[in-house]
Write an enzyme that holds these catalytic residues in place. Structure first.
Site, PDB file in Angstrom:
ATOM      1  N   GLY A 180      10.739  -2.542  -5.718  1.00  0.00           N
ATOM      2  CA  GLY A 180      10.340  -3.795  -6.355  1.00  0.00           C
ATOM      3  C   GLY A 180      11.507  -4.621  -6.869  1.00  0.00           C
TER       4      GLY A 180
ATOM      5  N   GLY B 165       5.577  -1.471  -0.664  1.00  0.00           N
ATOM      6  CA  GLY B 165       4.800  -2.019  -1.774  1.00  0.00           C
ATOM      7  C   GLY B 165       4.523  -3.498  -1.529  1.00  0.00           C
ATOM      8  N   GLY B 166       5.337  -4.345  -2.156  1.00  0.00           N
ATOM      9  CA  GLY B 166       5.133  -5.802  -2.140  1.00  0.00           C
ATOM     10  C   GLY B 166       4.775  -6.389  -0.777  1.00  0.00           C
TER      11      GLY B 166
ATOM     12  CG  HIS C 273       4.953   5.721  -6.338  1.00  0.00           C
ATOM     13  ND1 HIS C 273       5.541   4.952  -7.311  1.00  0.00           N
ATOM     14  CD2 HIS C 273       5.145   5.068  -5.163  1.00  0.00           C
ATOM     15  CE1 HIS C 273       6.062   3.869  -6.735  1.00  0.00           C
ATOM     16  NE2 HIS C 273       5.835   3.917  -5.443  1.00  0.00           N
TER      17      HIS C 273
ATOM     18  CD  GLU D 139       8.321   4.834  -2.315  1.00  0.00           C
ATOM     19  OE1 GLU D 139       7.926   3.936  -1.578  1.00  0.00           O
ATOM     20  OE2 GLU D 139       7.809   5.065  -3.419  1.00  0.00           O
TER      21      GLU D 139
ATOM     22  CD  GLU E 247       5.454   1.820  -9.079  1.00  0.00           C
ATOM     23  OE1 GLU E 247       4.271   1.949  -8.719  1.00  0.00           O
ATOM     24  OE2 GLU E 247       6.263   1.048  -8.505  1.00  0.00           O
TER      25      GLU E 247
ATOM     26  CB  SER F 163      13.358  -3.862  -1.529  1.00  0.00           C
ATOM     27  OG  SER F 163      13.209  -3.919  -2.935  1.00  0.00           O
TER      28      SER F 163
ATOM     29  CG  ASN G 167       1.816   2.294  -3.293  1.00  0.00           C
ATOM     30  OD1 ASN G 167       0.685   2.084  -3.760  1.00  0.00           O
ATOM     31  ND2 ASN G 167       2.785   2.872  -3.985  1.00  0.00           N
ATOM     32  CD1 TRP G 168      -1.424  -2.566  -0.190  1.00  0.00           C
ATOM     33  CD2 TRP G 168      -3.670  -2.553  -0.186  1.00  0.00           C
ATOM     34  NE1 TRP G 168      -1.850  -2.900   1.075  1.00  0.00           N
ATOM     35  CE2 TRP G 168      -3.215  -2.902   1.120  1.00  0.00           C
ATOM     36  CE3 TRP G 168      -5.046  -2.483  -0.416  1.00  0.00           C
ATOM     37  CZ2 TRP G 168      -4.098  -3.166   2.169  1.00  0.00           C
ATOM     38  CZ3 TRP G 168      -5.922  -2.749   0.631  1.00  0.00           C
ATOM     39  CH2 TRP G 168      -5.448  -3.081   1.908  1.00  0.00           C
ATOM     40  CE  LYS G 169       4.552  -0.025  -5.488  1.00  0.00           C
ATOM     41  NZ  LYS G 169       5.891  -0.099  -6.012  1.00  0.00           N
TER      42      LYS G 169
HETATM   43  P1  13P Z   1       8.377  -2.279  -2.876  1.00  0.00           P
HETATM   44  O1  13P Z   1       8.231  -2.326  -1.383  1.00  0.00           O
HETATM   45  O2  13P Z   1       7.610  -3.364  -3.573  1.00  0.00           O
HETATM   46  O3  13P Z   1       9.807  -2.200  -3.295  1.00  0.00           O
HETATM   47  O4  13P Z   1       7.683  -0.907  -3.365  1.00  0.00           O
HETATM   48  C1  13P Z   1       8.024   0.267  -2.746  1.00  0.00           C
HETATM   49  C2  13P Z   1       7.089   1.330  -3.207  1.00  0.00           C
HETATM   50  O5  13P Z   1       7.107   1.738  -4.353  1.00  0.00           O
HETATM   51  C3  13P Z   1       6.120   1.859  -2.231  1.00  0.00           C
HETATM   52  O6  13P Z   1       5.498   3.004  -2.707  1.00  0.00           O
END
Ligand code: 13P
Length: 249
Positions: free
Chosen positions: A172, A235-236, A94, A166, A96, A214, A9-11
């Site tokens: 994050g 994500g990251g 998600h 999640e 967020e 994470s 997920n590149w957000k």
């Molecule tokens: P991180 O891997 O950066 O913690 O993010 C997880 C995420 O929200 C994937 O959708």
């Protein structure tokens, strides 16, 4: 046996040049047969990234879409428009979007039902906040997200659904859930799905449940060693080519 999925997920984090560079690095990826790879770029990068990844093993999905065919809905994207550029995979719920954009279980439900009814694959995200975990509400929150989010989904459409657990406190933050904590939640989610309707037991056994929060190349193997964890939504660590490749490896 359930196939494994590594999803990035590149957000809203990458510039177009960066997204294209990662896509180019993934284009010739040869993964073992039991692993699927997905990426979710920003809406404005979908066309370029999907052109680069066309014919590759990597599936490209949208981070969001609106549950309708073409209509007057300023600022939103219809699955019709996604399908035009070959995209048939959408992320829903998600944290967020739940936290900052008001995406409720009811809105998730509308989206999930609409997208699945069109044969579009959905990755539905659920998970508790730190306050909810600390007040022993993890299971009730997950139960509500599953029951309300999946309410009324016809049994024959679950084949296009993937769940992502999640925990919000792990996203994050560098604080990954322990494999045991994640496994416990995944097993619970599976149980909740099996109780959705008569006959849902088989669906619950075959549905893929990803862990997100994470995930890094050095912790993914221990998470995936658990029987109910079928992959990662990352994500990251998916936003840099070398660590993305490290996750897949
Ligand atoms: P991180 O891997 O950066 O913690 O993010 C997880 C995420 O929200 C994937 O959708």
């Amino acid at each position: 046996m359930r196939r494994k999925i590594i999803a990035g997920n590149w957000k809203m984090n990458l510039k177009l040049s960066e997204a294209k560079q990662i896509a180019l690095g993934l284009r010739n990826l040869s993964t073992p047969n039991h692993i699927d790879v997905m990426v979710f770029p920003s809406a404005s990068h979908l066309l370029s990234v999907s052109e680069i990844l066309e014919g590759s093993k990597v599936k490209v999905g949208a981070q969001n879409a609106y549950p309708s065919s073409l209509t007057a809905m300023t600022g939103e994207i219809s699955p019709d428009q996604l399908e035009e550029i070959g995209i048939q995979l959408i992320l829903v719920g998600h944290s967020e979007r739940r936290q900052f954009l008001g995406e409720s279980n009811e809105i998730c439900n509308q989206k999930i039902k609409y997208f699945l009814s069109r044969g579009i694959q959905v990755v539905y995200c659920v998970g508790e906040t730190l306050a909810e975990r600390e007040s022993n509400q993890t299971f009730s929150v997950l139960s509500e997200q599953i029951k309300k989010g999946l309410f009324g989904v016809p049994s024959d459409q679950f084949k296009h659904l993937v769940i992502a657990y999640e925990p919000v406190w792990a996203i994050g933050t560098g604080k990954v859930a322990s494999p045991e904590q994640a496994e416990e939640a995944h097993a619970y989610i599976r149980k909740e799905i099996s109780s959705l309707f008569v006959g849902a037991q088989t669906i619950a056994e075959s549905i893929q449940i990803l862990y997100g929060g994470s995930v890094k190349p050095d912790n993914i193997a221990s998470l995936l060693s658990k029987p109910n964890i079928d992959g990662g939504l990352v994500g990251g660590a998916s936003q840099k080519l070398d660590s993305f490749l490290g996750l897949i490896k």
